[in-house]
Write a protein that holds these residues in place. Structure first.
Motif, short mmCIF file in Angstrom:
data_model
loop_
_atom_site.label_atom_id
_atom_site.label_comp_id
_atom_site.label_asym_id
_atom_site.label_seq_id
_atom_site.Cartn_x
_atom_site.Cartn_y
_atom_site.Cartn_z
N GLN A 20 0.83 -1.21 0.00
CA GLN A 20 0.00 0.00 0.00
C GLN A 20 0.86 1.26 0.00
N ALA A 21 1.97 1.25 0.73
CA ALA A 21 2.86 2.40 0.75
C ALA A 21 3.46 2.63 -0.64
N ILE A 22 3.80 1.56 -1.32
CA ILE A 22 4.35 1.68 -2.67
C ILE A 22 3.32 2.25 -3.63
N VAL A 23 2.08 1.73 -3.58
CA VAL A 23 1.04 2.19 -4.50
C VAL A 23 0.71 3.66 -4.26
N ARG A 24 0.81 4.13 -3.01
CA ARG A 24 0.58 5.55 -2.72
C ARG A 24 1.73 6.43 -3.19
N ALA A 25 2.95 5.90 -3.18
CA ALA A 25 4.12 6.68 -3.58
C ALA A 25 4.25 6.81 -5.10
N LEU A 26 3.76 5.86 -5.85
CA LEU A 26 3.93 5.88 -7.30
C LEU A 26 3.43 7.15 -7.97
N GLY A 30 5.36 10.25 -10.32
CA GLY A 30 4.99 10.42 -11.71
C GLY A 30 4.53 9.15 -12.40
N PHE A 31 4.30 8.08 -11.66
CA PHE A 31 3.83 6.82 -12.24
C PHE A 31 2.36 6.66 -11.92
#
Length: 77
Positions: A20-26, A30-31
């Motif tokens: 979830q942290a990765i999906v929020r950071a993308l 700019g991804f």
């Protein structure tokens, strides 16, 4: 000798805070367009030809994964 890969992933019903942290950071990076991320572990083992599939399953289940919250898959390359 053979190379074996053991992939360990959280079960679908288990919350994955790292994913979830990765999906929020993308989007901040700019991804866009990624709606879900599940983070797991990958183990690569070099084994003798004498190591059976049952032994590999026992290794994955007893040492490499927590079967309460994770699923695993063994693949011989």
């Amino acid at each position: 000798m053979a190379r074996v890969v053991v992939d360990v992933m959280p079960k679908v019903e288990i919350l994955d805070p790292q994913g979830q942290a990765i999906v929020r950071a993308l989007p901040r990076l700019g991804f866009n367009g990624v709606s879900d991320v599940r983070q797991g572990k990958r183990f690569e083992l070099e084994v003798d030809d004498t190591v059976s599939d049952d032994e590999l399953a026992a290794i994955a289940e007893s040492l490499l994964s927590n079967t309460v919250i994770e699923e695993w898959k063994v693949t011989r390359l």
